[in-house]
Design an enzyme around this catalytic site. Structure first.
Site, PDB file in Angstrom:
ATOM      1  N   PRO A 142     -33.082  40.034  23.378  1.00 32.84           N
ATOM      2  CA  PRO A 142     -32.434  40.054  22.106  1.00 32.84           C
ATOM      3  C   PRO A 142     -32.896  39.524  21.065  1.00 32.84           C
ATOM      4  O   PRO A 142     -32.318  38.489  20.375  1.00 32.84           O
ATOM      5  CB  PRO A 142     -31.025  39.907  22.658  1.00 32.84           C
ATOM      6  N   CYS A 143     -34.121  39.886  20.525  1.00 27.69           N
ATOM      7  CA  CYS A 143     -34.702  39.338  19.219  1.00 27.69           C
ATOM      8  C   CYS A 143     -33.804  39.715  17.934  1.00 27.69           C
ATOM      9  O   CYS A 143     -33.888  38.944  16.910  1.00 27.69           O
ATOM     10  CB  CYS A 143     -36.171  39.515  19.190  1.00 27.69           C
ATOM     11  N   HIS A 144     -33.049  40.525  18.189  1.00 26.11           N
ATOM     12  CA  HIS A 144     -32.044  41.107  17.098  1.00 26.11           C
ATOM     13  C   HIS A 144     -30.934  39.827  16.755  1.00 26.11           C
ATOM     14  O   HIS A 144     -30.342  39.618  15.696  1.00 26.11           O
ATOM     15  CB  HIS A 144     -31.239  42.284  17.418  1.00 26.11           C
TER      16      HIS A 144
END
Length: 173
Positions: A142-144
């Site tokens: 989850p780089c978001h």
């Protein structure tokens, strides 16, 4: 979730439909190696030329079915963790950052400096940002969930609108 380094010379891929739009999935046959939200032709060309691999369409791969099912559950708000086997290709430092990304809880965010501290590299916030930007397995890794120190939605390879959509989805649960 543990990330391993892929070793395959064949990259299998498929495109699925999801709530956020079409998604390109790549695999070494056993693990998910990529999840991309745009620029499919360019990504496949880069994988073929830079990676020196053969590209094969494979719509029946078990890992793609599992990823598609888990993504549908995530977008429906019924899944907060993924358990698809992952093998993103990257440097040791990048994989360390990506592993740290998987520890950011659903619905939470962290800054680049926080991630740098988590991997015992407190002065490497910029390098962490660069590694975050090269994450090949969006959403599942989850780089978001990474935001700027001031809380701003900084850099997301697939655009700020998609980042906001993902963060809003998680905040709504």
């Amino acid at each position: 979730m543990t990330l391993i380094q892929p070793t395959a010379t064949t990259v299998r891929y498929t495109v699925i439909d999801a709530a956020l739009g079409r998604i390109l999935l790549t695999s070494d046959g056993d693990h998910l190696t990529g999840l991309y939200l745009g620029d499919f032709d360019q990504i496949l060309e880069r994988l073929a030329t830079a990676g020196g691999v053969e590209l094969v369409v494979d719509d029946e791969l078990n890992v793609f079915a599992a990823a598609g099912e888990q993504l549908a559950e995530y977008f429906a708000g019924t899944r907060i963790e993924f358990d698809v086997p992952l093998a993103p290709k990257g440097t040791e430092f990048q994989r360390k950052v990506w592993q740290a990304l998987t520890t950011i809880p659903y619905g939470a965010t962290a800054g680049y400096g926080e991630l740098a501290a988590w991997i015992n590299r407190p002065s490497a916030a910029r390098a962490v940002g660069a590694a975050n930007g090269r994450n090949p397995i969006s959403i599942i890794v989850p780089c978001h969930r990474v935001i700027g120190a001031n809380g701003a939605l900084t850099g997301y390879a697939w655009g700020e609108e998609k980042k906001r959509t993902l963060l809003d989805l998680e905040a709504a649960r």
